[in-house]
Every structure is written in C-alpha cells, then in structure tokens.
Motif scaffolding. Sequence first.
Motif, PDB file in Angstrom:
ATOM      1  N   PHE A 298       0.830  -1.211   0.000  1.00 46.16           N
ATOM      2  CA  PHE A 298       0.000   0.000   0.000  1.00 46.16           C
ATOM      3  C   PHE A 298       0.866   1.263   0.000  1.00 46.16           C
ATOM      4  O   PHE A 298       0.676   2.163  -0.820  1.00 46.16           O
ATOM      5  N   SER A 302       0.483   3.224  -3.486  1.00 41.00           N
ATOM      6  CA  SER A 302      -0.675   4.107  -3.479  1.00 41.00           C
ATOM      7  C   SER A 302      -0.316   5.522  -3.882  1.00 41.00           C
ATOM      8  O   SER A 302      -1.183   6.345  -4.110  1.00 41.00           O
ATOM      9  N   GLY A 303       0.977   5.829  -3.945  1.00 41.18           N
ATOM     10  CA  GLY A 303       1.357   7.201  -4.248  1.00 41.18           C
ATOM     11  C   GLY A 303       1.424   8.063  -3.000  1.00 41.18           C
ATOM     12  O   GLY A 303       1.658   9.256  -3.063  1.00 41.18           O
ATOM     13  N   ILE A 304       1.219   7.435  -1.812  1.00 37.23           N
ATOM     14  CA  ILE A 304       1.299   8.201  -0.563  1.00 37.23           C
ATOM     15  C   ILE A 304       2.755   8.591  -0.315  1.00 37.23           C
ATOM     16  O   ILE A 304       3.057   9.639   0.239  1.00 37.23           O
ATOM     17  N   ASN A 313      -2.060   5.974  -9.039  1.00 31.51           N
ATOM     18  CA  ASN A 313      -2.212   7.391  -8.784  1.00 31.51           C
ATOM     19  C   ASN A 313      -3.646   7.767  -8.479  1.00 31.51           C
ATOM     20  O   ASN A 313      -3.929   8.840  -7.994  1.00 31.51           O
ATOM     21  N   PRO A 315      -6.470   7.867  -6.241  1.00 30.43           N
ATOM     22  CA  PRO A 315      -6.590   7.673  -4.798  1.00 30.43           C
ATOM     23  C   PRO A 315      -7.702   6.684  -4.424  1.00 30.43           C
ATOM     24  O   PRO A 315      -7.658   6.079  -3.365  1.00 30.43           O
ATOM     25  N   GLY A 318      -6.189   3.339  -3.951  1.00 29.98           N
ATOM     26  CA  GLY A 318      -5.459   3.333  -2.688  1.00 29.98           C
ATOM     27  C   GLY A 318      -6.425   3.136  -1.532  1.00 29.98           C
ATOM     28  O   GLY A 318      -6.155   2.387  -0.602  1.00 29.98           O
ATOM     29  N   PHE A 319      -7.587   3.791  -1.627  1.00 35.70           N
ATOM     30  CA  PHE A 319      -8.578   3.685  -0.564  1.00 35.70           C
ATOM     31  C   PHE A 319      -9.098   2.256  -0.439  1.00 35.70           C
ATOM     32  O   PHE A 319      -9.256   1.733   0.666  1.00 35.70           O
ATOM     33  N   LEU A 322      -6.613   0.171   1.267  1.00 38.33           N
ATOM     34  CA  LEU A 322      -6.642   0.533   2.692  1.00 38.33           C
ATOM     35  C   LEU A 322      -7.769  -0.215   3.415  1.00 38.33           C
ATOM     36  O   LEU A 322      -7.578  -0.774   4.500  1.00 38.33           O
ATOM     37  N   ILE A 323      -8.956  -0.233   2.784  1.00 39.29           N
ATOM     38  CA  ILE A 323     -10.096  -0.918   3.388  1.00 39.29           C
ATOM     39  C   ILE A 323      -9.841  -2.421   3.473  1.00 39.29           C
ATOM     40  O   ILE A 323     -10.144  -3.061   4.486  1.00 39.29           O
TER      41      ILE A 323
END
Lengths: 638, 173
Positions: A298, A302-304, A313, A315, A318-319, A322-323
Amino acid sequence: MEIGRQHMASDFGLVSLVLALMITALVPLLFLKHAAFKTELNYNSFYFFFKISFFLILSAFIFLVISFVFSDFSILAVYENSHIDKPLFYKISGTWGNHEGSMLLFILVISLYGFLFILFSKNLNESLKSTTVFFQSIIQLIFLFFLIFTSNPFEKIIPVPNQGLGLNPILQDPLLAAHPPFLYLGYVGFSLLFSLLLAGLITNQYSANWASIAKRWIFLPWTFLTFGIALGSFWAYYELGWGGYWFWDPVENASLMPWIASTALIHSILVMEKAKKLFNWTAILAILTFVLSLFGTFLVRSGILNSVHAFANDPRRGFFILIIISALTFAAFVIFILKSSRQGKDNASYIFLSREFSILVNNYLLIFALTVVIIGTTYPILLSVFAGESISIGPKYYNTILAPFVFVFLILMAIGPYLKWGKNFFSVVRFKFINILLVSIFLTAIISFILQKQDIVFWLGIACSVYLIISIIYETYYLKFTNLNYGRLFSHAGFGLLIFSITLNYFFSKEFTTKIPLGGSANYQDFKITFVNSFSQKQKNYEELFGYYEVEKGSTKVSLKPSIRKYNQPEQFTSETSIKNQWLSDFYIAMDYSKDPSNGIGVRFYFNYFIGLIWFSFVLITLGGFLGFIQRKNEKSN
Amino acid sequence: MKNQIKIVILGLLVSIFIFIFYFGLGSNTKNNPQVMVFKKLPAIELRSLYDNNIKISLPRLNQEKFYIINIWASWCTPCRDEHPLLMKLGIEKKIKIFGINYKDNQASARSFLKDLGNPFYYVGIDPDGTNSIELGAYGVPETYIIDSKGIIVLKHVGPLNNDVYKKILTKIE
C-alpha cells in the motif's frame, strides 16, 4: 490475421479472469454450505475447484504477457506502458510494470501458494487443510474483486492506437524488471501462513504440531523476500547512482518491515514447536507479517510516498487497498481474540538462559527494531497529514538507535543455539563461550592494529560479529559436520558477516564531492583523482556527456568512465556511474552535468570498502532460508 | 466481556489507521497531471504540420485575453467527436487555437483536417509525445486554456462536450 490473434489473447484473458472470480467464489461457498448443514465435504472436488481457479488466473496472466509481447494496443494497460520498439525482455517485464498487471501477478502468487499448499500437504488432516484453503480462497476472492472492478488489466481502448506511450527510460533496467516478482513471492507468500493460522485457530488445532506444519510456509516466502530486498539494494547501488547499499528510504523500509516481523516469526515458531511456549505471540507475529506485507504494498503503490514505484495514482484504488488491509486485520485479530484464549495454554515461566529464553530476548530486540522502522517510515506521513509539514528521516536516526542493540543481538545469536530447550545449560558450555570470546577479542585487536583504527563502536561491531562467526565455525567443528542445521548456520553466518562488512564499510568508506577542471586533479586523504578527458555525444532524445578519470590510491591506479545523460523533453538527468572493484572494495564515480567541461565538472567519488562482502552476506542469508526450507525435516530436537 | 473490550479497542485502532491514511492519500497531488493548472505554460516549440521547416513556440505572453491549446490525433476517435465544437470555437468565435498533433502520421493528420475542417490557428507536431508530457497531458484529446500571462487557467481531459464548451465560453467572455 496477426491482429485477430492478438485480440483473441486479450478476450481469452478477460474470460479466464471472470471465470476465475466465479470459481473462486464457489470455493468458500461450498465450504460454508457444508459447515452450515454439517455434511461431509467432498474434499477432492473442493480442492479441485481451487486448483482450477489457480490455472484460470495463471492463464489470464499468460494471456496478458502475450498481449504485451505482441503489443496489443487495444488494451489500455499495454497502450499506456509499452511500445512496439521495446526489446522483448522489457515487453514481458512491462506486464507487471504497471498497476493492473502487478495486481494480477499479486493474485497469481496468492493462488500459487494455495495451490502448492494443496499439493504438498498430503498427510495433513482434512479439517485443517480445507479450512486453510477456505481462508486462502477468501483472500484471493477479495483481491480478484478489487482487480476486476477497479483495475481490470484487460480494459479496452477504442479506437485502437497504433503506438503505445512507452516506459520511463530509468525504469528500463534488467534488475529492476526482475525484483518485483521476487518481492511478491515473498510478501504475498505470507498470505498462506495467515490462512493457516486462522484455520488452526478456528479448528482448535493451533498447537506445537501446527508450528511444525507452518514452519516450511515461512521459510519459502522469507527466502524470496530476502532475495528481493537484496536485488533492490543492488539495483540502487549500481543503477541509481546512490553510492551505497541501504538508505533507509521509505520504499526500502516498506520491504524491511515484513522481513523483520517474519524473521521474528521464524524464531518464535521454533519455540512454539519445541518448548510449547509463545503461542499468542507467534499468532500475533503471523498476522503482523502478512498485514505489514500488505501495508508495504500500500505504502509503495498508493502514491502516498512519492516514489518510482507509485503506480496507483488514482486515490480511489489506494482507498480500496486501505479498506482491504483494515478488514483483514480486524477479522484476523477478532478470530485470534475469540479463539486463542481457549487453546495453547501459554506457559509463561521461562528458565533463565535456556534456548527459548534467548529466542524470546531476540524477539524483543527484533520487535524493537521493527517499531523503530515503522515510526521512521510513517511519522513523516502523519506529520504531513496533520501539520502539513514535510520532513524526511535520515540514516542517522536508524543507525544511532539500532546499532547498540545489534551488538547484543549478535551475541545472543551466537550463544542461543548452544543452549538447551527447557533447561539452564549455560554452566555446561560456559568455558566454550569464554574461549570463543578470548579468540574474538584477540582477532579484533589484530584487525584494529592492521587497519589503524581505535574506536569503541568499531571494536564492538567487529568483536560481536567475529564472535558470532567463530561460534558457528566452532559448532560445525564440534558437531563433526554431522546433523548440522544448515539453514541456521548459513543465515546466521551471513548475518554475522553482514554486520562485520557493514562495520568495515561504515568506518573506512570515503565519500567526497568536488569540482575538478579538465586536466586537473584533486587530492583527498590518500586518494588522487585526475580528470583526464571528456567528450559529449548527441543522441535522438538525449545528450550524453562522458568523463574519463584516473584514481590513484598508493600504488593502485584505476581508470573510471562515468557519464551523464541529459534528456530533452522533459529535461531530466540520468547518471551512468562507473564502478571498478579492487578486492572486495569498489571505486565509484558519478558525475554532474556541465555545459562547458573545461570549467570543471562536479564529481561524487566513493570508495566503498568491503562492499563485495555485503553482497556475499546477502547471498549467504538467502541460501540459509532456502536450506531451511528444504532441510526442515532434519532438525530433530537437539 | 473482556474479549468484547479487546475487540472494541481493536476496532478503534483500525478506524484510526483508516482515518490517517485516508487523509494521507487525499493530500498527495504530486503525481497528478492536474498540478499543471494555474502554473505557467512551459516553453514548448513545435514544428508545423504543414511545413516541417517552420518552428514556433507556444506563446507565453500575448495580446489575446485567452487562447486554447488542443492535443489531438487522427487515430483518436473522441477527437473526431469533439471536432465540431473546436470548429465552433475556432471559426465562429474566432478564438486562437493551437493544435498539438500527438504521435500521428502527418499525412493522415492533414487529410483529417481537410475532411473535417481546420479550426486551428497553428498546428504543431509532437511525433514522440514528449512536448505533450511537458504540458502534463494524460493522453488525447486534451484541451487547455491559457491567459495573457501564459498561465494555464483550465484543463480538460477527454473530448469536449457542450458543458465544457459553455464553461470555456464563460471563462473567455
């Protein structure tokens, strides 16, 4: 004709993927149906469905590779990441050089481990085996949903463009292309252990016997992860022009976190198997290892973190990741909380200076190191979210905090294996320790005398690592080469050698930046660098400036030819370093760009002492993991 | 009871984790091509589609209040769809449009404009796509509005439609 065949590959790929999703969904449903109605599960057909899902995912992956090889630009992922003129090797590696393809590879590895587990667990009792496959198929299903609905690798682009967008030239490197599959075989491989743990807890079979089953499923991914990390480090040194082997970069740390957790796990699972202790601790480590693997993916993807690896890229993706991480973590810990208290009665008393005591202390040290790395990696993110400030945490933080503990760690690694399970055996082997200690102090004194270095950290680093290496050599001799645990010997010797060479490298490497005019030279301590010549060459989309340098150190003289490329659109520099090795040490030059070389060009010169030994240590550690995997049965309780 | 407390604490920890990293995700715009908006147009020089010896720079300062940059290609079907709107902007409204012909065959690009009309004030070619990348382009088609100081004030990814057309007009008028 040609075009028809290409499009067929992508259609077959998509069909395989959708079928894989349906079959994968069938596996847990079948399992739940039989659990609900308390009927006997037909295990053979149950496993058969999982195997089918593996072959479907494999064929989807192969079809995607084919689409990349034949440059089928009707697929968005191919169009965005490939180009007709790319060499075949980079067309193939382009398959996982993008978000969609790399997610497909990710799922393929999940499925591969499940498939291997079914194949190699013939003697396992069916309830544990089938429940493990059940959890593995759930993980596979979640990621398949994610893939198909947010990042379909076979998404079409209409109309079909006749040329692709290509790939960033910096990313076209053989080592870079090879390291993601190895990292995935490591990271994602921990999913099977995670499933096995949940299965063990659910079926009330989480016991010492579980530990001996689970052991091999840690060694395999651990070996791949170690190798993947080594490849990444090697790449940064030779290609990125960073001048060193490890930078505590967040991307590197992302792979180090699951490595530390799994290393702790390998040891705690031994205690669980042999001394019937650390049950809860082992379960937490098993969950943590897999969660940190996902978290690493992640962070990197995720680009974080702003990195060359950031693919997703969008988001939204990425979310979703995350979930998924949060849901898996939550579910796993809930099962652990509900089930662990009923079984594996942890005997919390430890005999001082027993084998398990030494491992417990080592585990604490590893968790401490893990905490240091997690804080160092995530703190800048937290700060940027809440305070809007950007900071970066440098090597100094890690080196200062971790160094003293590494020394203790090395001593424990040396002493631990001589101790006995469940009893204080120290008095029996005490003399050996004292002898080995005297020998290593003597050797340290000699090394310190030859190299003319007096420094307390240097002494400690050399003495502790030499102590570990000698104790391993002694053990090999003492056991007369029979009944040896090669896995441990190689990986521990590799780690001892690693710290030994890092200490030498840290104290004797030279780094120095200067500007030398054409024909001139610069002196730095006992080095003399002469800028002999330079010329530049214009290529289609870049200009390359070559330099010719001679470096003298005492009687040794090496010539180095670094270069720098200036790309026009967008203006971007890539450095081609020049490295010559002398014994185990490297002379290393990277140069800056200058329009007029006669005015002088800035150069960064590194003398990397004993860097060759660092790479060799990585090889030993990896080999240790591999031997641990194949030789696992030989380790009788000793 | 004790287990329930543990699970609640676990749930809280996981929620905090999601909360922090969700905002971490949102705060990152480094890799987003949208960042070029409200920045000064980079210096871009393009050879003409009609005479490869002519080379002009996209204006960074100009008398016009606004002008438009449109990235297109003859192989791109959405470009064909948006073309009537470009004709309206360029011919009816007499707004200067600089076209960037992206990774295209020059002969087919010329016949594309011959068939459908040429709304462009100037068409430059970008055979390897590097100039468009410098603009922060994702792909084709893309449309940018540049003000008199050379600042990119609006960017639209994908084909123009009536809504965007109105948006452009309100911005310009």
